[in-house]
Write an enzyme that holds these catalytic residues in place. Structure first.
Site, PDB file in Angstrom:
ATOM      1  N   ASP A  64       0.840  -1.190   0.000  1.00  0.00           N
ATOM      2  CA  ASP A  64       0.000   0.000   0.000  1.00  0.00           C
ATOM      3  C   ASP A  64       0.882   1.251   0.000  1.00  0.00           C
ATOM      4  OD1 ASP A  64      -2.327   1.531   0.177  1.00  0.00           O
ATOM      5  OD2 ASP A  64      -2.392   1.436   2.370  1.00  0.00           O
ATOM      6  N   HIS A  65       0.652   2.140  -0.938  1.00  0.00           N
ATOM      7  CA  HIS A  65       1.375   3.417  -1.023  1.00  0.00           C
ATOM      8  C   HIS A  65       2.891   3.257  -1.138  1.00  0.00           C
ATOM      9  CE1 HIS A  65      -1.879   6.291  -0.733  1.00  0.00           C
ATOM     10  NE2 HIS A  65      -2.413   5.585   0.242  1.00  0.00           N
ATOM     11  N   ASP A  87       2.567   4.891  -5.769  1.00  0.00           N
ATOM     12  CA  ASP A  87       1.870   6.162  -5.580  1.00  0.00           C
ATOM     13  C   ASP A  87       2.774   7.300  -6.028  1.00  0.00           C
ATOM     14  OD1 ASP A  87       0.513   8.388  -4.803  1.00  0.00           O
ATOM     15  OD2 ASP A  87       0.383   7.863  -2.674  1.00  0.00           O
ATOM     16  N   GLY A 107      -6.850   8.646   7.472  1.00  0.00           N
ATOM     17  CA  GLY A 107      -6.868   8.912   8.898  1.00  0.00           C
ATOM     18  C   GLY A 107      -8.253   8.844   9.519  1.00  0.00           C
ATOM     19  N   HIS A 144      -9.100   4.834  -1.712  1.00  0.00           N
ATOM     20  CA  HIS A 144      -8.290   4.889  -0.500  1.00  0.00           C
ATOM     21  C   HIS A 144      -9.018   5.751   0.533  1.00  0.00           C
ATOM     22  CE1 HIS A 144      -4.195   3.361  -1.796  1.00  0.00           C
ATOM     23  NE2 HIS A 144      -4.925   3.272  -2.895  1.00  0.00           N
ATOM     24  N   GLY A 145      -8.548   5.690   1.777  1.00  0.00           N
ATOM     25  CA  GLY A 145      -9.103   6.560   2.811  1.00  0.00           C
ATOM     26  C   GLY A 145     -10.588   6.379   3.012  1.00  0.00           C
ATOM     27  N   SER A 166     -12.280   4.485   5.407  1.00  0.00           N
ATOM     28  CA  SER A 166     -12.808   4.079   6.709  1.00  0.00           C
ATOM     29  C   SER A 166     -13.984   4.966   7.096  1.00  0.00           C
ATOM     30  CB  SER A 166     -11.718   4.161   7.782  1.00  0.00           C
ATOM     31  OG  SER A 166     -10.823   3.069   7.677  1.00  0.00           O
ATOM     32  N   ASN A 172     -10.194   0.453   0.524  1.00  0.00           N
ATOM     33  CA  ASN A 172      -9.180   0.335   1.569  1.00  0.00           C
ATOM     34  C   ASN A 172      -9.734   0.738   2.927  1.00  0.00           C
ATOM     35  OD1 ASN A 172      -7.640  -0.135  -0.706  1.00  0.00           O
ATOM     36  ND2 ASN A 172      -6.061   1.358  -0.207  1.00  0.00           N
TER      37      ASN A 172
END
Length: 331
Positions: A94-95, A116, A191, A233-234, A236, A276
């Protein structure tokens, strides 16, 4: 050179094709330790879901990439032991931000890598992504590229502001690089504090409501790249019940807010075939650990607080698979 196929792992190509056709998304769960990995595998076996095990740059530094690779190999055998004869498990970087990092992971048995280059100029991003693709594809390792920038903080990935993906660039990028999937920016963020309060509204209970995702950009990208695998991504959701438990037992997470699950359900039915999730599992584990520490202050056996943390993470993974992403019963 270690081949991921000898470890029992798979790449993402067939997995993504099925997800796009079936209108669901594959869970991509980050892991750093044994308890997270156990919870992920238990949840994927119980729900009969394919799964992507993600290793970030921070995880490599924390746990060692060699150990993580052997843990992934063990995960395949663990899934079989739990009753899944043909698990579909990807080990994904990842990344990754350099060619050297991606090459190292490919050589150690990763079945998929993300390069990335979103922090670079467009031309430099194309060149770097193509370099990784040219190295990965002879080993049948799949490559995820990224266009657009996500705000927020995740391990070593830091950005103050997001930049939406430009739909007019995606065909040129995919054609020139040969990447197998594309991470895009439509308003998700890294985050647990994905949005500042001033970016949000508040509902009748005073709870922050984040701005909606830019689905019009996703739809424009789908028109430009019909049937091509898209990644979020990001993503959550930052469950407020976990935040409440953390704060109840001494935490200080103010105004933590994530992506509403109804928006992720909508995305999963589109060309988005990989979503993700990292912060949510961290929150689930932390809330369980804080509860044990406060209610049983004399406890010092790691199994007595990491065990409940593992169970809470597993509960969250099952929820994501069955109620949000729709990848259950797809093995």
């Amino acid at each position: 050179m270690v081949s991921y196929k000898d470890l029992g792992l798979v790449n993402t190509r067939e997995m993504f094709a099925k997800a796009i056709k079936g209108g669901y998304a594959i869970p991509a769960f980050n892991f750093n330790n044994m308890e997270q990995l156990q919870a992920i595998i238990q949840a994927s076996v119980e729900t009969k879901s394919p799964v992507i095990l993600q290793v970030s740059s921070g995880a490599r530094k924390y746990a060692n990439q060699t150990l993580l690779r052997y843990m992934a190999e063990g995960a395949v055998e663990y899934a079989k032991e739990l009753g899944c004869p043909n698990p579909q498990i990807v080990l994904h970087l990842d990344h990754g931000d350099t060619f050297e990092l991606c090459k190292s992971c490919i050589d150690l048995g990763f079945s998929s890598v993300m390069i990335d280059g979103s922090h670079l100029s467009y031309e430099e991003n194309v060149a770097l992504t193509k370099q990784v693709v040219d190295y990965a594809h002879p080993y049948d390792v799949t490559v995820e590229g990224e266009l657009g920038v996500l705000a927020g903080v995740e391990d070593d990935v830091v950005a103050e502001h997001h930049t939406y993906t430009r739909p007019e660039e995606v065909v040129d990028f995919v054609t020139k690089t040969g990447c197998d999937s594309l991470a895009i920016s439509i308003g998700t963020s890294h985050g647990a504090n994905k949005f500042k309060p001033e970016q949000c509204t508040r509902n009748a209970e005073g709870v922050l409501v984040p701005p909606p995702l830019a689905f019009h950009i996703l739809e424009a990208i789908e028109k430009e790249l019909p049937g091509f695998p898209i990644v979020l991504h990001g993503a959550s959701s930052v469950p407020q019940e976990e935040i409440a438990i953390i704060n109840k037992y001494g935490g200080g997470m103010k105004d933590a807010i994530g992506i509403p699950e109804e928006e992720l359900r909508k995305a999963a039915k589109s060309a988005v075939c990989k979503i993700n999730i990292d912060s949510d599992s961290r929150l689930a584990m932390t809330s369980a650990i804080r509860k044990v520490f406060v209610e049983s202050p004399a406890e010092f056996d790691p199994r007595k607080y990491l065990g409940p943390a593992r169970e809470n993470a597993k509960k969250l993974y099952i929820h994501k698979i069955t109620d949000v992403l729709g990848s259950g019963n797809k093995l």
